[in-house]
Motif scaffolding. Structure first.
Motif, PDB file in Angstrom:
ATOM      1  N   MET A 132       0.842  -1.211   0.000  1.00 39.44           N
ATOM      2  CA  MET A 132       0.000   0.000   0.000  1.00 39.44           C
ATOM      3  C   MET A 132       0.869   1.251   0.000  1.00 39.44           C
ATOM      4  O   MET A 132       1.723   1.418   0.859  1.00 39.44           O
ATOM      5  N   LYS A 133       0.616   2.108  -0.977  1.00 39.21           N
ATOM      6  CA  LYS A 133       1.355   3.371  -1.019  1.00 39.21           C
ATOM      7  C   LYS A 133       0.626   4.407  -0.167  1.00 39.21           C
ATOM      8  O   LYS A 133      -0.577   4.351  -0.020  1.00 39.21           O
ATOM      9  N   ASP A 134       1.362   5.338   0.344  1.00 37.26           N
ATOM     10  CA  ASP A 134       0.774   6.432   1.123  1.00 37.26           C
ATOM     11  C   ASP A 134      -0.079   5.930   2.281  1.00 37.26           C
ATOM     12  O   ASP A 134      -1.059   6.581   2.672  1.00 37.26           O
ATOM     13  N   PHE A 167      -0.708   8.214   5.375  1.00 37.79           N
ATOM     14  CA  PHE A 167      -1.698   9.291   5.224  1.00 37.79           C
ATOM     15  C   PHE A 167      -3.123   8.744   5.327  1.00 37.79           C
ATOM     16  O   PHE A 167      -4.009   9.376   5.892  1.00 37.79           O
ATOM     17  N   VAL A 168      -3.317   7.550   4.748  1.00 41.56           N
ATOM     18  CA  VAL A 168      -4.649   6.933   4.807  1.00 41.56           C
ATOM     19  C   VAL A 168      -5.000   6.598   6.255  1.00 41.56           C
ATOM     20  O   VAL A 168      -6.111   6.899   6.719  1.00 41.56           O
TER      21      VAL A 168
END
Lengths: 53, 255
Positions: free
Chosen positions: A1-3, A6-7
């Motif tokens: 999972m990228k970012d 932030f999620v």
């Protein structure tokens, strides 16, 4: 999972904040009900003079 | 009992919508996982509009009917609206950093007018603390709530009226979420989150209104108690002054 950070930060604060506010609201309401005299618990202003008293 | 059921349904709906948005919907082709933040962000923004709209309408109700129940609705809605505005801003910042490369940009009209909206309604809540008189407080708050509501359409249409970083409307643009070719999981995630948050908002509004009415009752009881004590004190003082001989009655009145 990228970012993912932030999620998690977004969901954590929003969903967690919503839960905390709901919990705090329930506690405030319970405290206010405890503080009320029995005749105030039925909220006569909602039934009688429209709260204008 | 019905409100309690609504609360449980809302809780289940929020958890289901969050789970769907986080684990079921695929990552966006361009924005990646950051796109998942849009679901609670858009839902929070919608409820901020709704809350402050209700505050303004309740303010009109108070000014028109002079019924303190309208004021209870107004303060409940404003408090909940402040929370959802803060959530919308926070979600937007968490989305903006990976997608725009910055958390915030003051030159963007949507961001700046939303920050102003938050400040206006925090001010509204602070203003309410300035007066102990419920009628005066409700009138002042209703006027401020109506003036602050002017910012709602400005926030919403800012992305159409001015250029900025923020994209256009999500729901009102037929080429976005309402387009027939829009991928169903994205649509379901967004609509589901909006519905779940709206259910939660309804439950919060009911509970916050109940609290506001109870607080108004306590306030009224306290005011009544002060008046009774002041009258008893004045009567006792008056009796003492006018008939100092009849000390028995004066003592009785003072009680």
């Amino acid at each position: 999972m990228k970012d993912v950070a932030f999620v998690i930060a977004a969901y954590g604060v929003i969903i967690g904040g919503l839960g905390l506010y709901a919990l705090a609201l329930v506690r405030r309401l319970a405290a206010a009900r405890r503080q009320s005299r029995p005749e105030l618990r039925s909220d006569p202003a909602d039934q009688g003079d429209g709260g204008r008293a | 009992m019905k409100t309690r059921i609504l609360g449980f349904v809302a809780l289940a709906a929020v958890l289901a919508a969050a789970g769907f948005g986080l684990f079921v919907v695929p990552a966006d082709l361009n924005q990646g996982d950051a796109q998942r933040i849009m679901y609670p962000h858009v839902a929070s923004a919608w409820l901020a509009y709704l809350s402050f709209g209700v505050t303004a309408l309740a303010g009109i109700g108070w000014l028109w009917r002079r019924d303190l129940r309208f004021d209870a609705v107004a303060v409940s809605s404003a408090e909940i609206g402040v929370m959802f505005t803060a959530f919308a801003i926070w979600g937007g910042m968490m989305w903006a950093r990976p997608v725009w490369g910055t958390f915030w940009q003051w030159e963007d009209p949507r961001l700046t007018t939303t920050a102003l909206l938050l400040a206006l309604y925090v001010g509204y809540l602070l203003l309410r603390r300035l007066s102990d008189d419920p009628a005066r407080r409700a009138t002042r708050a209703a006027i401020v709530g109506l003036v602050a509501a002017v910012d709602i359409p400005i926030v919403h249409f800012s992305v159409i009226w001015w250029r900025g970083l923020h994209q256009g409307p999500t729901f009102l643009d037929p080429n976005k979420i309402l387009h027939p070719a829009a991928p169903l999981p994205f649509v379901l995630a967004l609509v589901g989150m909006v519905l779940a948050f709206t259910l939660t908002w309804s439950w919060l509004m009911i509970r916050r209104y109940q609290l506001a009415r109870l607080q108004a009752g306590h306030e009224e009881a306290a005011r009544y108690g002060r008046v009774v004590r002041a009258r008893a004190k004045a009567r006792g003082h008056e009796t003492t002054m006018t008939s100092p001989i009849d000390s028995g009655d004066a003592t009785e009145a003072a009680r």
